[in-house]
Design an enzyme around this catalytic site. Structure first.
Site, PDB file in Angstrom:
ATOM      1  CG  ASP A 189       4.486  -2.406   5.159  1.00  0.00           C
ATOM      2  OD1 ASP A 189       4.667  -1.880   6.263  1.00  0.00           O
ATOM      3  OD2 ASP A 189       4.317  -1.513   4.145  1.00  0.00           O
ATOM      4  CG  ASP A 190       7.015  -2.251  10.811  1.00  0.00           C
ATOM      5  OD1 ASP A 190       7.967  -3.024  11.123  1.00  0.00           O
ATOM      6  OD2 ASP A 190       6.342  -1.407  11.365  1.00  0.00           O
ATOM      7  CE  LYS A 262       5.163   1.702   3.539  1.00  0.00           C
ATOM      8  NZ  LYS A 262       3.693   0.725   3.549  1.00  0.00           N
ATOM      9  CG  ASP A 264       6.266   4.150   7.899  1.00  0.00           C
ATOM     10  OD1 ASP A 264       6.418   5.391   8.028  1.00  0.00           O
ATOM     11  OD2 ASP A 264       5.514   3.137   8.105  1.00  0.00           O
ATOM     12  N   GLY A 303       2.731  12.266   3.690  1.00  0.00           N
ATOM     13  CA  GLY A 303       2.539  13.672   2.622  1.00  0.00           C
ATOM     14  C   GLY A 303       2.874  14.634   3.753  1.00  0.00           C
ATOM     15  NE  ARG A 320       1.063   6.431   2.470  1.00  0.00           N
ATOM     16  CZ  ARG A 320       0.909   5.718   3.458  1.00  0.00           C
ATOM     17  NH1 ARG A 320       1.716   4.472   3.584  1.00  0.00           N
ATOM     18  NH2 ARG A 320       0.409   5.979   4.659  1.00  0.00           N
ATOM     19  CG  ASP A 324      -1.314   4.158   7.627  1.00  0.00           C
ATOM     20  OD1 ASP A 324      -0.499   4.968   6.980  1.00  0.00           O
ATOM     21  OD2 ASP A 324      -1.215   3.163   8.130  1.00  0.00           O
TER      22      ASP A 324
HETATM   23  C1  GLA Z   1       2.651   3.007   8.795  1.00  0.00           C
HETATM   24  C2  GLA Z   1       2.548   3.340   7.300  1.00  0.00           C
HETATM   25  C3  GLA Z   1       1.881   2.002   6.793  1.00  0.00           C
HETATM   26  C4  GLA Z   1       2.650   0.724   7.182  1.00  0.00           C
HETATM   27  C5  GLA Z   1       2.750   0.552   8.583  1.00  0.00           C
HETATM   28  C6  GLA Z   1       3.362  -0.418   9.407  1.00  0.00           C
HETATM   29  O1  GLA Z   1       1.264   3.243   9.373  1.00  0.00           O
HETATM   30  O2  GLA Z   1       2.086   4.299   6.732  1.00  0.00           O
HETATM   31  O3  GLA Z   1       1.730   1.820   5.337  1.00  0.00           O
HETATM   32  O4  GLA Z   1       3.965   0.512   6.651  1.00  0.00           O
HETATM   33  O5  GLA Z   1       3.387   1.932   8.990  1.00  0.00           O
HETATM   34  O6  GLA Z   1       3.832  -0.259  10.577  1.00  0.00           O
END
Ligand code: GLA
Length: 500
Positions: A189-190, A262, A264, A303, A320, A324
């Site tokens: 992820d990030d 992913k 975002d 969403g 999504r 979160d």
């Molecule tokens: C958002 C996404 C999370 C994650 C963070 C990373 O909040 O919804 O799932 O990927 O960013 O910074």
């Protein structure tokens, strides 16, 4: 240096410093992320009489200063921005100290103060907006015929994840029974991102010294590697996003051997409205296809904008449906039990994503994690474990790899289940399965043991000949007259059945 000189120099410095009484300027706080990158927060301020105007850029957010009080000796500025239909605000308190700006946000009595230095005018400004493309349909990439299964780094590690951790997860998944149960993606992820090189190519930061080697390693375990980015200039954690580099980044990821993206929304909110999301995501859908490698495309925009209606058109394999998740009963159930209306939008290759699993992260008990697993399976949701796979207690591993429940989730018809009935905290859900079978979840959302009954006619199987309690691995006696079933369900627990 002789003492007198030092004294004179410091006097001069002091003179220069004390003359700075105007806040006007571009100020930057550089926070060392200890991974070779710096998180830069910009305060572009203009002091006009008693008013301070300008902008604040922090991680993924770009605020206009909407109001202010005070001046160089002590001021407050309020930044405001529109995020979709909602206004976001941020308040900073600061003062000029010499030629530094001491500035921070307040939490209760504590001011989290940072030190900002002067930066060249224009540095940190938002890039110019690029018009989004005309809409068209991106061809289906034929991936994700069943909802993806794997692991993602965010829920457990957030910004601390490293390449070594990722290797460890691959080792664990390949050997602890998860791979055998169907888990395959290892998703970073990030916070992997470094700076762009002179040609504009994205690099990884020091936590991930060699992405290609990492992908090779994960592939050598028979697994696949996923990555994360944003259509905005910054990711949610404030790292480098893909804005204006869509095709270039897609090519880089393909060359590294990436199998899953992913994507975002994050910093894109400063440049585009929610109505433009489809076009912005389509741009990456096209870029992934042009890059020529099969890459699962996961849309993350919480969403918004009825994404389930257009996700497939931009080449999305999953999207999504919510904000979160947290490792807490309230968060998991608020998300999971709200998904019923979206059932018609899920189908092979295109899935609703109510966010990643929290199973094993410690904030819920085993009954609650079984509810999490059962509900996500009835929802045909992606199963992305979010715990540390290198140390999973046997009871948690059993929940994550429970074959009979995973079989429901992987059902080849790919029909998402929905709510059949709700009686206070007691809910019955069902999911149609291939060949006319049905999966049924009897969910007890209350904190006390409860009896829940189901009538077979209500879940679409009249007089089933075979009923099985999946978590108990046990066939149940079936009433010959087709009467329903009454189960005792533990607090926050579930009984999951398969009937045909
Ligand atoms: C958002 C996404 C999370 C994650 C963070 C990373 O909040 O919804 O799932 O990927 O960013 O910074």
């Amino acid at each position: 240096m002789p003492l007198l000189y030092r004294y004179l120099i410091s006097l001069c410095a002091f003179g220069a410093v004390s003359s700075a009484t105007d806040l006007t300027g571009n100020w930057v706080v550089s926070q060392d992320m200890n991974d070779g990158t710096f998180r830069r927060t910009y305060f572009n301020l203009r002091q006009e009489g008693t008013a301070i105007t300008g902008s604040i850029r922090v991680t993924q957010f770009f605020y206009k200063i909407a109001s202010s009080t005070g001046g160089p000796d002590g001021f407050t500025i309020v930044g405001s921005m529109m995020d979709g239909k909602n206004e976001r605000k941020v308040t900073y308190e600061g003062k000029l100290v010499g030629d530094e700006l001491h500035i921070g946000t307040r939490r209760g009595a504590t001011l989290n103060e940072m030190v900002a230095q002067r930066a060249p005018e224009g540095e940190g400004a938002m890039p110019a907006r690029i018009e989004p493309p005309q809409l068209h349909k991106v061809a289906d990439n034929s991936l994700a015929r069943t909802p993806p299964m794997g692991w993602n780094s965010w829920n457990k590690f957030a910004g601390r994840v490293t390449g070594d951790d990722v290797r460890g997860m691959a080792d664990a998944m390949a050997s602890n029974g998860m791979k055998a149960a169907g888990y395959v993606y290892i998703n970073i992820d990030d916070t992997w991102e470094g700076e762009r090189d002179a040609q504009g190519n994205i690099t990884s930061n020091k936590k991930f010294p060699d992405m290609k080697a990492l992908a090779d390693y994960v592939h050598s375990k028979g697994l696949k590697l996923g990555i994360y980015s944003s259509p905005g200039p910054n990711t949610c954690a404030g790292y480098e996003g893909t804005y204006a580099h869509e095709e270039q980044d897609a090519r880089t990821w393909a060359a590294w051997g990436i199998d899953y993206l992913k994507y975002d929304w994050c910093g894109a909110r400063n440049l585009y409205t929610d109505d433009e999301m489809q076009a912005v995501y389509q741009k990456m859908g096209d870029a992934l296809r042009a890059a020529g490698r099969p890459i699962v495309f996961s849309l993350c925009q919480y969403g918004r904008a009825d994404v389930w209606k257009w996700g497939p058109d931009v080449g999305g394999n999953l999207w999504r449906t919510t904000g979160d998740i947290r490792d807490a009963w309230d968060s998991m159930t608020r998300i999971g039990f709200e998904q019923s209306d979206l059932a018609p939008y899920a189908r092979p290759g295109h899935w609703n994503d109510p966010d990643m699993l929290e199973i094993g992260n410690g904030g819920m008990n085993e009954n609650e994690y079984r509810t999490h697993m059962s509900l996500w399976s009835i929802l045909a949701a992606p199963l992305l474990a979010g715990n540390d796979l290198r140390s999973v207690p046997p009871a948690i591993l059993e929940i994550l790899t429970f074959r009979e429940v995973i079989a429901v989730r992987q059902d080849r018809d790919g029909k998402q289940g929905s709510r059949v009935s709700k009686n206070g905290d007691l809910e019955v859900w069902s999911r149609p399965l291939a060949g006319g079978a049905v999966a049924v979840g009897l969910f007890n959302r209350s904190a006390a043991e409860a009896s829940i009954s189901v009538q077979w006619a209500d879940v679409g199987v009249r007089k089933p000949s075979h009923v099985r309690d999946l978590w108990l691995h046990k066939d149940l006696a079936v009433a010959p007259d087709g009467a329903g079933f009454l189960a005792t369900v533990p607090p926050h627990g579930v009984v999951m059945l398969r009937a045909e």
